[in-house]
Design an enzyme around this catalytic site. Sequence first.
Site, mmCIF file in Angstrom:
data_model
loop_
_atom_site.group_PDB
_atom_site.id
_atom_site.type_symbol
_atom_site.label_atom_id
_atom_site.label_comp_id
_atom_site.label_asym_id
_atom_site.label_seq_id
_atom_site.Cartn_x
_atom_site.Cartn_y
_atom_site.Cartn_z
ATOM 1 N N ASP A 166 -1.962 -4.986 -19.105
ATOM 2 C CA ASP A 166 -1.144 -3.770 -19.231
ATOM 3 C C ASP A 166 -1.087 -3.256 -20.667
ATOM 4 O O ASP A 166 -0.024 -2.868 -21.170
ATOM 5 C CB ASP A 166 0.276 -4.016 -18.679
ATOM 6 C CG ASP A 166 0.244 -4.406 -17.214
ATOM 7 O OD1 ASP A 166 -0.605 -3.875 -16.478
ATOM 8 O OD2 ASP A 166 1.051 -5.255 -16.797
ATOM 9 N N HIS A 199 2.114 0.859 -13.308
ATOM 10 C CA HIS A 199 2.877 -0.339 -13.662
ATOM 11 C C HIS A 199 4.372 -0.016 -13.542
ATOM 12 O O HIS A 199 4.823 0.996 -14.094
ATOM 13 C CB HIS A 199 2.518 -0.721 -15.102
ATOM 14 C CG HIS A 199 3.245 -1.912 -15.611
ATOM 15 N ND1 HIS A 199 3.020 -3.187 -15.133
ATOM 16 C CD2 HIS A 199 4.211 -2.041 -16.560
ATOM 17 C CE1 HIS A 199 3.807 -4.034 -15.771
ATOM 18 N NE2 HIS A 199 4.536 -3.376 -16.641
ATOM 19 N N MET A 250 -3.288 -6.745 -7.347
ATOM 20 C CA MET A 250 -2.595 -7.775 -8.128
ATOM 21 C C MET A 250 -3.532 -8.792 -8.778
ATOM 22 O O MET A 250 -3.115 -9.900 -9.066
ATOM 23 C CB MET A 250 -1.574 -8.492 -7.238
ATOM 24 C CG MET A 250 -0.449 -7.579 -6.810
ATOM 25 S SD MET A 250 0.412 -6.838 -8.234
ATOM 26 C CE MET A 250 1.753 -5.995 -7.406
ATOM 27 N N GLY A 285 0.783 -1.241 0.000
ATOM 28 C CA GLY A 285 0.000 0.000 0.000
ATOM 29 C C GLY A 285 0.809 1.283 0.000
ATOM 30 O O GLY A 285 0.290 2.337 0.390
ATOM 31 N N ILE A 330 -6.460 -9.584 -11.954
ATOM 32 C CA ILE A 330 -6.965 -9.102 -13.244
ATOM 33 C C ILE A 330 -8.388 -8.584 -13.029
ATOM 34 O O ILE A 330 -9.184 -9.211 -12.332
ATOM 35 C CB ILE A 330 -7.019 -10.284 -14.254
ATOM 36 C CG1 ILE A 330 -5.644 -10.930 -14.395
ATOM 37 C CG2 ILE A 330 -7.638 -9.869 -15.575
ATOM 38 C CD1 ILE A 330 -4.740 -10.302 -15.404
ATOM 39 N N ASP A 348 -7.616 -1.778 -19.612
ATOM 40 C CA ASP A 348 -8.554 -2.395 -20.550
ATOM 41 C C ASP A 348 -8.498 -3.910 -20.351
ATOM 42 O O ASP A 348 -7.954 -4.381 -19.358
ATOM 43 C CB ASP A 348 -8.261 -1.957 -22.002
ATOM 44 C CG ASP A 348 -6.947 -2.502 -22.520
ATOM 45 O OD1 ASP A 348 -6.313 -3.343 -21.830
ATOM 46 O OD2 ASP A 348 -6.546 -2.098 -23.630
ATOM 47 N N GLU A 349 -9.055 -4.659 -21.322
ATOM 48 C CA GLU A 349 -9.162 -6.100 -21.075
ATOM 49 C C GLU A 349 -7.848 -6.854 -21.233
ATOM 50 O O GLU A 349 -7.744 -8.012 -20.850
ATOM 51 C CB GLU A 349 -10.239 -6.697 -21.981
ATOM 52 C CG GLU A 349 -11.609 -6.252 -21.505
ATOM 53 C CD GLU A 349 -12.737 -6.948 -22.233
ATOM 54 O OE1 GLU A 349 -12.506 -8.014 -22.810
ATOM 55 O OE2 GLU A 349 -13.841 -6.395 -22.211
ATOM 56 N N ASN A 359 1.840 3.058 -2.591
ATOM 57 C CA ASN A 359 1.241 4.012 -3.553
ATOM 58 C C ASN A 359 -0.069 4.581 -3.016
ATOM 59 O O ASN A 359 -0.349 5.771 -3.192
ATOM 60 C CB ASN A 359 1.021 3.330 -4.912
ATOM 61 C CG ASN A 359 2.269 3.365 -5.761
ATOM 62 O OD1 ASN A 359 2.644 4.419 -6.260
ATOM 63 N ND2 ASN A 359 2.927 2.222 -5.898
ATOM 64 N N ARG A 363 -13.220 -17.592 -9.118
ATOM 65 C CA ARG A 363 -12.991 -16.283 -9.734
ATOM 66 C C ARG A 363 -14.313 -15.560 -10.026
ATOM 67 O O ARG A 363 -14.451 -14.362 -9.776
ATOM 68 C CB ARG A 363 -12.182 -16.455 -11.019
ATOM 69 C CG ARG A 363 -11.656 -15.123 -11.530
ATOM 70 C CD ARG A 363 -10.991 -15.241 -12.864
ATOM 71 N NE ARG A 363 -10.014 -16.314 -12.893
ATOM 72 C CZ ARG A 363 -9.484 -16.811 -14.014
ATOM 73 N NH1 ARG A 363 -9.841 -16.331 -15.170
ATOM 74 N NH2 ARG A 363 -8.601 -17.777 -13.962
HETATM 75 C C1 GAR Z 1 4.229 -1.115 -7.163
HETATM 76 O O1 GAR Z 1 5.573 -1.163 -7.594
HETATM 77 C C2 GAR Z 1 3.295 -1.118 -8.352
HETATM 78 O O2 GAR Z 1 3.773 -0.385 -9.455
HETATM 79 C C3 GAR Z 1 3.257 -2.591 -8.677
HETATM 80 O O3 GAR Z 1 3.214 -3.236 -7.432
HETATM 81 C C4 GAR Z 1 3.847 -2.421 -6.455
HETATM 82 C C5 GAR Z 1 2.876 -2.187 -5.343
HETATM 83 O O4 GAR Z 1 3.476 -1.531 -4.269
HETATM 84 N N1 GAR Z 1 2.122 -2.920 -9.487
HETATM 85 C C6 GAR Z 1 2.136 -3.893 -10.372
HETATM 86 O O5 GAR Z 1 3.110 -4.615 -10.586
HETATM 87 C C7 GAR Z 1 0.843 -4.074 -11.147
HETATM 88 N N2 GAR Z 1 1.048 -4.957 -12.236
HETATM 89 P P1 GAR Z 1 2.606 -0.789 -3.171
HETATM 90 O O6 GAR Z 1 1.585 -1.816 -2.656
HETATM 91 O O7 GAR Z 1 3.600 -0.457 -2.108
HETATM 92 O O8 GAR Z 1 1.952 0.398 -3.775
#
Ligand code: GAR
Length: 183
Positions: A140, A104, A85, A6, A87, A136-137, A8, A60
Amino acid sequence: MISGRGSNMKAILENTELGTLKGICKVEAILSNKKDAKGLEIARNFGVQPIVIESKGKKRKTYNSLLLEYLQKLNPDYIILAGYMKIISPEIIEEFSNRIINIHPADTDLHQGLHGYEWAFENSLKSTKITVHYVDEGLDTGIVIGKREVDLSDCETLAEVEKKGLKIEHQFYSECLRKIFNR
Ligand code: GAR
């Protein structure tokens, strides 16, 4: 929406209170698909009671319909993925078309999916890019909102690559969101 650490999400909450997103947006809800996500405690410390819709142990389809039901009730202007994480299902993408945004940790033209920093480190890249994009679907493949370069020339370990990248992510995500929300 989060799945783990968390950091970000924390940066967005901080920027909403005091930084680049102040007066621009409000975090209505924080949602995790994992009940033990570290970010949940951070959310509580910011006064947001997080919602957990546990994905583990559910089919799912069951998980995705619970998530869709919750999101329809909440009806946010935007859904911001911050280390989420899983889809996103086509039904959710259709319902919130052009309103789901992800960060990303790589250039989405060069590397999709998980382990963006590992990919940069293992390929001894001298620089990499962080991408903020609509979801989108595809994996990335959504329209790019912005890319920001990260200089890795002085990084000797994966931990250093990740530390440098995350520092940029934390500023850059909010800058991109500001641009979108101000439109
Ligand atoms: C971050 O580096 C983010 O860019 C990546 O996971 C990490 C999450 O860190 N996201 C992906 O790889 C999505 N495909 P956080 O939980 O500390 O924000």
